[in-house]
Design an enzyme around this catalytic site. Sequence first.
Site, mmCIF file in Angstrom:
data_model
loop_
_atom_site.group_PDB
_atom_site.id
_atom_site.type_symbol
_atom_site.label_atom_id
_atom_site.label_comp_id
_atom_site.label_asym_id
_atom_site.label_seq_id
_atom_site.Cartn_x
_atom_site.Cartn_y
_atom_site.Cartn_z
ATOM 1 N N LYS A 141 -11.583 94.961 -90.262
ATOM 2 C CA LYS A 141 -10.338 94.375 -89.930
ATOM 3 C C LYS A 141 -10.060 94.484 -88.459
ATOM 4 C CE LYS A 141 -5.611 93.337 -91.867
ATOM 5 N NZ LYS A 141 -5.968 92.104 -91.539
ATOM 6 N N GLY A 168 -10.159 102.167 -85.776
ATOM 7 C CA GLY A 168 -11.497 102.028 -85.775
ATOM 8 C C GLY A 168 -12.258 101.106 -85.333
ATOM 9 N N CYS A 169 -11.875 99.760 -85.744
ATOM 10 C CA CYS A 169 -12.450 98.489 -85.538
ATOM 11 C C CYS A 169 -12.115 98.101 -83.962
ATOM 12 C CB CYS A 169 -12.007 97.430 -86.479
ATOM 13 S SG CYS A 169 -12.300 97.785 -88.103
ATOM 14 N N THR A 170 -10.917 98.411 -83.318
ATOM 15 C CA THR A 170 -10.845 98.113 -82.191
ATOM 16 C C THR A 170 -11.543 99.304 -81.255
ATOM 17 O OG1 THR A 170 -8.299 97.466 -82.666
ATOM 18 C CG2 THR A 170 -8.743 98.270 -80.226
ATOM 19 N N ALA A 208 -15.319 97.630 -81.255
ATOM 20 C CA ALA A 208 -15.472 96.421 -80.528
ATOM 21 C C ALA A 208 -15.152 96.412 -79.139
ATOM 22 C CB ALA A 208 -14.075 95.471 -80.937
#
EC number: 1.11.1.24
Length: 152
Positions: free
Chosen positions: A40, A45-47, A50
Amino acid sequence: MEKLEVGQLAPDFRLKNSDGVEISLKDLLHKKVVLYFYPKDNTPGCTLEAKDFSALFSEFEKKNAVVVGISPDNAQSHQKFISQCSLNVILLCDEDKKAANLYKAYGKRMLYGKEHLGIIRSTFIINTQGVLEKCFYNVKAKGHAQKVLESL
């Protein structure tokens, strides 16, 4: 859990990017493709993942690789994520999770001690012939981009 294997042809897909333009795997194969699935936009974690891939953008380019992130988020969410985090990776929308299913990156996973269905953080390195060179499943976001870069 069933997984894709090194040496297999990478499944093709056609997904929209953050601008609503459809992109297929074949469109990207002029370079090696680092394809990463994440749960998401704008989550911790995704930030981190990325931003790490974006920080290493020029290093991936030197290795003739393009980095592409795929999540179930829509184009508007991706645009916001790119803008807020100054990302320079390509983000694709897999709202129906078809690509995630093709890559075995959707299934049962643990979250806060409970099992549920969701995106399994996974990364694939695909050569210019469309063959899987590396498959990483259940990865941890921290340090993963560097590990992928070193695997090229």
